[in-house]
Design a protein around this motif. Structure first.
Motif, mmCIF file in Angstrom:
data_model
loop_
_atom_site.group_PDB
_atom_site.id
_atom_site.type_symbol
_atom_site.label_atom_id
_atom_site.label_comp_id
_atom_site.label_asym_id
_atom_site.label_seq_id
_atom_site.Cartn_x
_atom_site.Cartn_y
_atom_site.Cartn_z
ATOM 1 N N GLN A 1 -1.778 11.754 0.839
ATOM 2 C CA GLN A 1 -1.451 10.651 -0.067
ATOM 3 C C GLN A 1 -0.118 9.994 0.281
ATOM 4 O O GLN A 1 0.639 10.516 1.092
ATOM 5 N N PHE A 2 0.092 8.826 -0.314
ATOM 6 C CA PHE A 2 1.410 8.179 -0.299
ATOM 7 C C PHE A 2 1.908 8.264 -1.736
ATOM 8 O O PHE A 2 1.113 8.093 -2.674
ATOM 9 N N LYS A 3 3.189 8.482 -1.885
ATOM 10 C CA LYS A 3 3.747 8.660 -3.237
ATOM 11 C C LYS A 3 3.443 7.460 -4.149
ATOM 12 O O LYS A 3 3.048 7.636 -5.304
ATOM 13 N N ALA A 4 3.644 6.242 -3.650
ATOM 14 C CA ALA A 4 3.549 5.075 -4.529
ATOM 15 C C ALA A 4 2.262 4.269 -4.324
ATOM 16 O O ALA A 4 2.224 3.082 -4.628
ATOM 17 N N CYS A 5 1.233 4.909 -3.839
ATOM 18 C CA CYS A 5 -0.049 4.218 -3.669
ATOM 19 C C CYS A 5 -0.817 4.294 -4.994
ATOM 20 O O CYS A 5 -1.026 5.397 -5.519
ATOM 21 N N PRO A 6 -1.221 3.156 -5.552
ATOM 22 C CA PRO A 6 -1.894 3.183 -6.862
ATOM 23 C C PRO A 6 -3.191 3.988 -6.865
ATOM 24 O O PRO A 6 -3.538 4.616 -7.861
ATOM 25 N N PHE A 7 -3.894 4.001 -5.717
ATOM 26 C CA PHE A 7 -5.148 4.768 -5.647
ATOM 27 C C PHE A 7 -4.848 6.275 -5.632
ATOM 28 O O PHE A 7 -5.609 7.070 -6.180
ATOM 29 N N CYS A 8 -3.730 6.620 -5.003
ATOM 30 C CA CYS A 8 -3.321 8.038 -4.974
ATOM 31 C C CYS A 8 -2.862 8.467 -6.365
ATOM 32 O O CYS A 8 -3.146 9.588 -6.807
ATOM 33 N N ARG B 1 -8.749 8.183 10.303
ATOM 34 C CA ARG B 1 -7.923 6.991 10.050
ATOM 35 C C ARG B 1 -6.828 7.311 9.048
ATOM 36 O O ARG B 1 -6.944 8.257 8.259
ATOM 37 N N ILE B 2 -5.789 6.483 9.117
ATOM 38 C CA ILE B 2 -4.693 6.629 8.156
ATOM 39 C C ILE B 2 -5.047 5.776 6.950
ATOM 40 O O ILE B 2 -4.794 4.568 6.919
ATOM 41 N N LYS B 3 -5.680 6.403 6.002
ATOM 42 C CA LYS B 3 -5.990 5.720 4.747
ATOM 43 C C LYS B 3 -5.901 6.784 3.663
ATOM 44 O O LYS B 3 -6.391 7.904 3.841
ATOM 45 N N VAL B 4 -5.265 6.429 2.582
ATOM 46 C CA VAL B 4 -5.087 7.390 1.491
ATOM 47 C C VAL B 4 -5.567 6.770 0.183
ATOM 48 O O VAL B 4 -5.583 5.535 0.055
ATOM 49 N N PRO B 5 -5.955 7.590 -0.780
ATOM 50 C CA PRO B 5 -5.976 9.037 -0.755
ATOM 51 C C PRO B 5 -7.141 9.570 0.097
ATOM 52 O O PRO B 5 -8.153 8.905 0.268
ATOM 53 N N CYS B 6 -6.950 10.797 0.580
ATOM 54 C CA CYS B 6 -8.018 11.487 1.303
ATOM 55 C C CYS B 6 -7.938 12.971 0.930
ATOM 56 O O CYS B 6 -6.868 13.574 1.033
ATOM 57 N N TYR C 1 -12.632 10.266 1.718
ATOM 58 C CA TYR C 1 -11.822 9.088 1.393
ATOM 59 C C TYR C 1 -12.378 8.433 0.126
ATOM 60 O O TYR C 1 -13.445 8.806 -0.342
ATOM 61 N N GLU C 2 -11.654 7.458 -0.381
ATOM 62 C CA GLU C 2 -12.014 6.637 -1.547
ATOM 63 C C GLU C 2 -11.699 7.365 -2.864
ATOM 64 O O GLU C 2 -12.312 8.387 -3.193
ATOM 65 N N SER C 3 -10.761 6.777 -3.593
ATOM 66 C CA SER C 3 -10.284 7.405 -4.834
ATOM 67 C C SER C 3 -11.415 7.685 -5.827
ATOM 68 O O SER C 3 -11.449 8.764 -6.438
ATOM 69 N N ASP C 4 -12.358 6.752 -5.952
ATOM 70 C CA ASP C 4 -13.441 6.973 -6.929
ATOM 71 C C ASP C 4 -14.342 8.124 -6.498
ATOM 72 O O ASP C 4 -14.814 8.899 -7.332
HETATM 73 N N1 LIG Z 1 -10.604 1.680 -1.844
HETATM 74 C C1 LIG Z 1 -9.614 2.650 -1.461
HETATM 75 C C2 LIG Z 1 -8.293 1.911 -1.241
HETATM 76 C C3 LIG Z 1 -7.235 2.823 -0.624
HETATM 77 C C4 LIG Z 1 -6.086 2.033 -0.013
HETATM 78 O O1 LIG Z 1 -6.132 0.804 0.149
HETATM 79 N N2 LIG Z 1 -5.023 2.752 0.336
HETATM 80 C C5 LIG Z 1 -3.911 2.138 1.032
HETATM 81 C C6 LIG Z 1 -2.592 2.622 0.427
HETATM 82 S S1 LIG Z 1 -2.368 2.074 -1.238
HETATM 83 C C7 LIG Z 1 -3.924 2.589 2.463
HETATM 84 O O2 LIG Z 1 -4.264 3.703 2.774
HETATM 85 N N3 LIG Z 1 -3.545 1.679 3.350
HETATM 86 C C8 LIG Z 1 -3.465 1.993 4.738
HETATM 87 C C9 LIG Z 1 -4.577 1.385 5.508
HETATM 88 O O3 LIG Z 1 -5.564 0.905 4.906
HETATM 89 O O4 LIG Z 1 -4.451 1.405 6.714
HETATM 90 C C10 LIG Z 1 -9.498 3.720 -2.531
HETATM 91 O O5 LIG Z 1 -9.863 3.473 -3.701
HETATM 92 O O6 LIG Z 1 -9.117 4.843 -2.189
#
Ligand SMILES: N[C@@H](CCC(=O)N[C@@H](CS)C(=O)NCC(=O)O)C(=O)O
Length: 130
Positions: A53-60, A95-100, A114-117
């Motif tokens: 996760q990232f600390k300030a990510c709304p999905f996290c 991939r770098i996408k959070v939350p995971c 992946y995907e918060s929901d």
């Molecule tokens: N639909 C995704 C959105 C997650 C998302 O956009 N996370 C951002 C951080 S707030 C992220 O990982 N960005 C990096 C990227 O997409 O490369 C969810 O609900 O988890």
């Protein structure tokens, strides 16, 4: 121009982060109640989970609040500032996408969800008290 945009968003994030974390603190729900035995079972079942996760990510934040509501002790790993966790997320999840959510499955394999929901639904299915 790109540099200006990057610094604009970096500054915006710095300004917003404390407000987001305060809002998370104020809006995190009470944890469900379990007997000591049930909590021990939930702890055992969640001990091999890790949230990248990232600390300030709304999905996290959404996922962290659900983890708190479900009363789970899941390790959180900072994939934004910790290079080891970032590399592990990219190598394992692709991939770098959070939350995971990293799930250590019973057959020994790993699943990177992946995907918060979807993470919330997965946690609710397993840990929502009856
Ligand atoms: N639909 C995704 C959105 C997650 C998302 O956009 N996370 C951002 C951080 S707030 C992220 O990982 N960005 C990096 C990227 O997409 O490369 C969810 O609900 O988890």
């Amino acid at each position: 121009m790109r540099v200006i945009i990057r610094y604009f968003f970096r500054t915006l994030r710095l300004v917003l982060t404390p407000f987001m974390l305060l809002s998370e603190k104020l809006s995190t729900p009470e944890s469900v109640t379990r007997s000591a035995d049930e909590q021990a079972r939930a702890d055992e079942a969640s001990k091999d989970l890790a949230l990248y996760q990232f600390k300030a990510c709304p999905f996290c934040i959404k996922v962290r609040k659900e983890i708190a509501r479900l009363g789970l002790n899941i390790e959180t790993r900072d994939a934004q500032h910790d290079p080891e966790h970032r590399a592990a997320l990219e190598a394992g999840g692709g991939r770098i996408k959070v939350p995971c959510l990293k799930i250590h499955q019973e057959d020994g394999s790993e699943r990177w969800l992946y995907e918060s929901d979807e993470i919330k639904a997965w946690l609710q299915e397993r840990f929502e008290p009856a």
